[in-house]
Structures are given as structure tokens and as C-alpha cells.
Design a protein around this motif. Structure first.
Motif, PDB file in Angstrom:
ATOM      1  N   ALA A 254       0.831  -1.211   0.000  1.00  0.00           N
ATOM      2  CA  ALA A 254       0.000   0.000   0.000  1.00  0.00           C
ATOM      3  C   ALA A 254       0.862   1.257   0.000  1.00  0.00           C
ATOM      4  N   VAL A 255       1.950   1.234   0.768  1.00  0.00           N
ATOM      5  CA  VAL A 255       2.849   2.385   0.807  1.00  0.00           C
ATOM      6  C   VAL A 255       3.541   2.569  -0.539  1.00  0.00           C
ATOM      7  N   GLN A 256       3.966   1.481  -1.166  1.00  0.00           N
ATOM      8  CA  GLN A 256       4.611   1.585  -2.484  1.00  0.00           C
ATOM      9  C   GLN A 256       3.665   2.200  -3.504  1.00  0.00           C
ATOM     10  N   ARG A 257       2.403   1.793  -3.489  1.00  0.00           N
ATOM     11  CA  ARG A 257       1.443   2.357  -4.452  1.00  0.00           C
ATOM     12  C   ARG A 257       1.235   3.849  -4.214  1.00  0.00           C
ATOM     13  N   ALA A 258       1.158   4.238  -2.944  1.00  0.00           N
ATOM     14  CA  ALA A 258       0.981   5.665  -2.638  1.00  0.00           C
ATOM     15  C   ALA A 258       2.203   6.461  -3.057  1.00  0.00           C
ATOM     16  N   PHE A 259       3.394   5.930  -2.804  1.00  0.00           N
ATOM     17  CA  PHE A 259       4.624   6.616  -3.219  1.00  0.00           C
ATOM     18  C   PHE A 259       4.694   6.735  -4.745  1.00  0.00           C
ATOM     19  N   ALA A 260       4.361   5.657  -5.437  1.00  0.00           N
ATOM     20  CA  ALA A 260       4.440   5.670  -6.908  1.00  0.00           C
ATOM     21  C   ALA A 260       3.482   6.693  -7.496  1.00  0.00           C
ATOM     22  N   ARG A 261       2.270   6.751  -6.975  1.00  0.00           N
ATOM     23  CA  ARG A 261       1.297   7.714  -7.490  1.00  0.00           C
ATOM     24  C   ARG A 261       1.778   9.146  -7.267  1.00  0.00           C
ATOM     25  N   SER A 262       2.308   9.419  -6.073  1.00  0.00           N
ATOM     26  CA  SER A 262       2.771  10.771  -5.763  1.00  0.00           C
ATOM     27  C   SER A 262       3.996  11.136  -6.594  1.00  0.00           C
ATOM     28  N   ALA A 263       4.945  10.210  -6.732  1.00  0.00           N
ATOM     29  CA  ALA A 263       6.178  10.504  -7.479  1.00  0.00           C
ATOM     30  C   ALA A 263       5.903  10.696  -8.964  1.00  0.00           C
ATOM     31  N   LEU A 264       5.075   9.854  -9.560  1.00  0.00           N
ATOM     32  CA  LEU A 264       4.787   9.984 -10.989  1.00  0.00           C
ATOM     33  C   LEU A 264       4.025  11.274 -11.286  1.00  0.00           C
ATOM     34  N   THR A 265       3.129  11.653 -10.386  1.00  0.00           N
ATOM     35  CA  THR A 265       2.422  12.927 -10.559  1.00  0.00           C
ATOM     36  C   THR A 265       3.395  14.102 -10.489  1.00  0.00           C
ATOM     37  N   ALA A 266       4.347  14.046  -9.546  1.00  0.00           N
ATOM     38  CA  ALA A 266       5.344  15.113  -9.424  1.00  0.00           C
ATOM     39  C   ALA A 266       6.257  15.146 -10.644  1.00  0.00           C
ATOM     40  N   PHE A 267       6.653  13.993 -11.170  1.00  0.00           N
ATOM     41  CA  PHE A 267       7.486  13.960 -12.376  1.00  0.00           C
ATOM     42  C   PHE A 267       6.775  14.615 -13.546  1.00  0.00           C
ATOM     43  N   GLU A 268       5.497  14.342 -13.666  1.00  0.00           N
ATOM     44  CA  GLU A 268       4.734  14.914 -14.772  1.00  0.00           C
ATOM     45  C   GLU A 268       4.622  16.428 -14.624  1.00  0.00           C
ATOM     46  N   GLU A 269       4.416  16.905 -13.400  1.00  0.00           N
ATOM     47  CA  GLU A 269       4.281  18.353 -13.178  1.00  0.00           C
ATOM     48  C   GLU A 269       5.604  19.080 -13.377  1.00  0.00           C
ATOM     49  N   GLN A 270       6.727  18.429 -12.988  1.00  0.00           N
ATOM     50  CA  GLN A 270       8.033  19.068 -13.072  1.00  0.00           C
ATOM     51  C   GLN A 270       8.751  18.777 -14.393  1.00  0.00           C
ATOM     52  N   GLY A 271       8.135  18.032 -15.266  1.00  0.00           N
ATOM     53  CA  GLY A 271       8.732  17.776 -16.579  1.00  0.00           C
ATOM     54  C   GLY A 271       9.872  16.775 -16.556  1.00  0.00           C
ATOM     55  N   ILE A 272       9.905  15.892 -15.613  1.00  0.00           N
ATOM     56  CA  ILE A 272      10.919  14.827 -15.587  1.00  0.00           C
ATOM     57  C   ILE A 272      10.513  13.786 -16.619  1.00  0.00           C
ATOM     58  N   GLU A 273      11.345  13.580 -17.603  1.00  0.00           N
ATOM     59  CA  GLU A 273      10.963  12.723 -18.728  1.00  0.00           C
ATOM     60  C   GLU A 273      11.025  11.241 -18.334  1.00  0.00           C
ATOM     61  N   ALA A 274      10.049  10.511 -18.861  1.00  0.00           N
ATOM     62  CA  ALA A 274       9.998   9.060 -18.682  1.00  0.00           C
ATOM     63  C   ALA A 274      10.905   8.408 -19.713  1.00  0.00           C
ATOM     64  N   PRO A 275      11.342   7.187 -19.500  1.00  0.00           N
ATOM     65  CA  PRO A 275      12.194   6.515 -20.483  1.00  0.00           C
ATOM     66  C   PRO A 275      11.440   6.282 -21.792  1.00  0.00           C
ATOM     67  N   TYR A 276      12.219   6.307 -22.864  1.00  0.00           N
ATOM     68  CA  TYR A 276      11.628   6.106 -24.193  1.00  0.00           C
ATOM     69  C   TYR A 276      11.295   4.647 -24.381  1.00  0.00           C
ATOM     70  N   LEU A 277      10.043   4.387 -24.768  1.00  0.00           N
ATOM     71  CA  LEU A 277       9.615   3.017 -25.029  1.00  0.00           C
ATOM     72  C   LEU A 277       9.272   2.906 -26.506  1.00  0.00           C
ATOM     73  N   PRO A 278      10.002   2.091 -27.251  1.00  0.00           N
ATOM     74  CA  PRO A 278       9.734   1.975 -28.686  1.00  0.00           C
ATOM     75  C   PRO A 278       8.358   1.369 -28.924  1.00  0.00           C
ATOM     76  N   VAL A 279       7.692   1.884 -29.933  1.00  0.00           N
ATOM     77  CA  VAL A 279       6.361   1.430 -30.292  1.00  0.00           C
ATOM     78  C   VAL A 279       6.474   0.523 -31.505  1.00  0.00           C
ATOM     79  N   LEU A 280       5.908  -0.670 -31.396  1.00  0.00           N
ATOM     80  CA  LEU A 280       5.928  -1.608 -32.517  1.00  0.00           C
ATOM     81  C   LEU A 280       4.859  -1.218 -33.531  1.00  0.00           C
ATOM     82  N   ARG A 281       5.247  -1.169 -34.765  1.00  0.00           N
ATOM     83  CA  ARG A 281       4.284  -0.801 -35.839  1.00  0.00           C
ATOM     84  C   ARG A 281       4.117  -1.974 -36.794  1.00  0.00           C
TER      85      ARG A 281
END
Length: 281
Positions: A254-281
Motif C-alpha cells: 500500500a505504501v509503495q502504491r501511494a509513493f508511486a502515485r505521488s512521485a509519478l504525478t510530481a514527475f509529470e508536473e516538473q517535466g521529468i521525462e519518462a524513459p523512451y519506449l519503442p512502439v511496434l508498428r
């Protein structure tokens, strides 16, 4: 004169069989009943669990006490019964040596034929005495991972995340990973892109998980404040930073899920880029 002596001897024999021996048998039976009652009361007092504010701990202790007490009571009853029967047979003039020898042979045969049952039984006793796990604990028993629902002397039942109920024989449990004893560690791995500012990402993640740790939903689960460990791994796809926190047992997910939600939201607000994931076409 001879007839009078024979009548006197016959009378003594009748007195022995009708009075003395029944009295001796009654004394041994009464002694066995009293001894069994006293030992059972003593076992109940010794196995009485101590009360705890935690309801789950109380349930766990009660189950351990009931199981251990049941085993001890059964053992005491069997020993007293065998002792009483042997004494009665001796009073009746029956040679008990052949019975003892036969019991030894039969016990040896049963031991060879029921080795797995004996191993399960002994493993269950040691598991209870050592308190390796109890009802409500989240455990890893090798083939089964989940929440313990019942603990017996022969079988332990575990409910996994998919709802499947696993029956695990105690004699075949070679290792136990208990995730609900003492404390647990919530581990959060956050992947970021290679071109992201690692130092800034660590600061943003630290601030986010500290705020999450003070939220009402998980504040009571925290034992120590979250700790930023920094870069944990570097791969071709991403850089991974790790955050850990010591929490109450069973609450790490439960703590990990709460931390992940808070950290990912902060990354999105502060412009911290996520790793590039190639898209299969």
C-alpha cells in the motif's frame, strides 16, 4: 479336615477376585482419571495465550495455543490410557510382556509405512513452537505465495493473490519467507530517461514521497521516513532511482502504491521525462 481347608482356600480365592482385585482396578482407574484431569488443566494454563492490543496477534497466539495444547493433551491421554491398561492386565494376572513387544513391532511397521505423515506432524510441531508464521501472515512457501488462512499440524493453507487456496504439507515446506514479521521495507523503483536531470529527479521524488508519507492514508503505516538511495541501475532503456521506507509488516505494498502515485504525478508536473519506449508498428 481336608474339605474344610479346601473350602477356606476357595473362599480366599473368591475374596481375591471379587473384592481385592476389583478394588485395585478401581483405584488405578480413578488415579488415571484424576491424573489426566490435572495434567489437562496444567496444559490449559501453560498454553493460555497472553492478550495483545493487536487482534491478529491474539488470533495467531490463540491458534498456536490451541494446536499445541491439543497435541499435548492427546499425548498425555494416550500415555495414561496405556499405563492404566497395562496395570489392569497385570492385576488380572496376564503377562504384559508379549503386548509390549507386539506394540513395539506394530509401531515400527506404522513408522515405516507412514514416514511422510510423521514428517508432516513433526514439522508442524516445530513450526508452531518456532512461530515461523501464523494466520494472516503473507508468506512465500516456495510453490505458494499468499496469505496464511489456517495453520495445522499436517497442512498449512495459503490464499494467493488470484484467490486460489493452496494446501501445503508441512513436511514439504523447505523454506519460509515471512513478509509480515517485525517490519517491512517499501521499495519503489522509478525509471527516468537518460537525458533527464538525475539530481533534480531525485529531489522531486524525495519531496513527493515525503509528502505522501504524511498523508492520512499511510501515515500510521510508517516506521521511519522515506530514504532516497539514488541511482539503482542504468540500462539501455532507462536510469532507475530507488526510494525505500521502513513500514509496518504487511503494509509495504500500500505504501509503495501511494509513493508511486505521488512521485509519478510530481514527475509529470516538473517535466521529468519518462524513459523512451519503442512502439511496434
Amino acid at each position: 479336615m481336608i474339605s474344610e481347608i479346601q473350602a477356606w482356600e476357595l473362599t480366599d480365592t473368591n475374596r481375591d477376585w471379587l473384592i481385592h482385585r476389583p478394588v485395585e482396578i478401581a483405584i488405578y482407574v480413578a488415579l488415571a482419571v484424576v491424573l489426566r484431569f490435572a495434567l489437562h488443566r496444567g496444559i490449559d494454563r501453560m498454553s493460555k495465550p497472553r492478550k495483545s492490543p493487536n487482534a491478529r496477534v491474539n488470533e495467531r497466539r490463540s491458534q498456536r495455543a490451541r494446536t499445541i495444547g491439543s497435541v499435548l493433551k492427546s499425548t498425555v491421554s494416550i500415555v495414561i490410557l496405556v499405563w492404566c491398561v497395562l496395570q489392569i492386565l497385570g492385576i488380572l494376572g496376564i503377562n504384559v510382556a508379549p503386548f509390549i513387544a507386539s506394540a513395539g513391532v506394530i509401531g515400527l511397521a506404522i513408522g515405516f509405512g507412514a514416514q511422510n505423515l510423521v514428517r508432516d506432524f513433526l514439522s508442524g510441531i516445530f513450526m508452531l513452537l518456532e512461530d515461523q508464521y501464523g494466520v494472516g501472515d503473507v508468506v512465500d512457501l516456495g510453490d505458494a505465495v499468499g496469505t496464511v488462512e489456517t495453520v495445522g499440524l499436517r497442512v498449512t493453507t495459503v490464499r494467493d493473490a488470484n484467490g486460489t487456496l493452496w494446501y501445503c504439507r508441512n513436511g514439504e515446506i523447505l523454506r519460509v519467507g515471512n513478509m509480515s514479521q517485525g517490519y517491512a521495507t517499501a521499495v519503489l523503483d522509478l525509471p527516468i530517461a537518460h537525458n533527464a536531470n538525475v539530481h533534480r529527479a531525485c529531489e522531486v521524488a524525495t519531496r513527493a514521497v515525503l509528502e505522501a508519507a504524511e498523508s492520512d492514508s499511510i501515515r500510521s503505516d510508517m516506521i521511519e521516513k522515506p530514504e532516497m538511495l539514488g541511482v539503482n541501475s542504468v540500462t539501455a532503456e532507462a536510469i532507475t532511482i530507488r526510494v525505500t521506507a521502513q513500514v509496518k509488516p504487511g503494509r509495504q505494498w500500500a505504501v509503495q502504491r501511494a509513493f508511486a502515485r505521488s512521485a509519478l504525478t510530481a514527475f509529470e508536473e516538473q517535466g521529468i521525462e519518462a524513459p523512451y519506449l519503442p512502439v511496434l508498428r
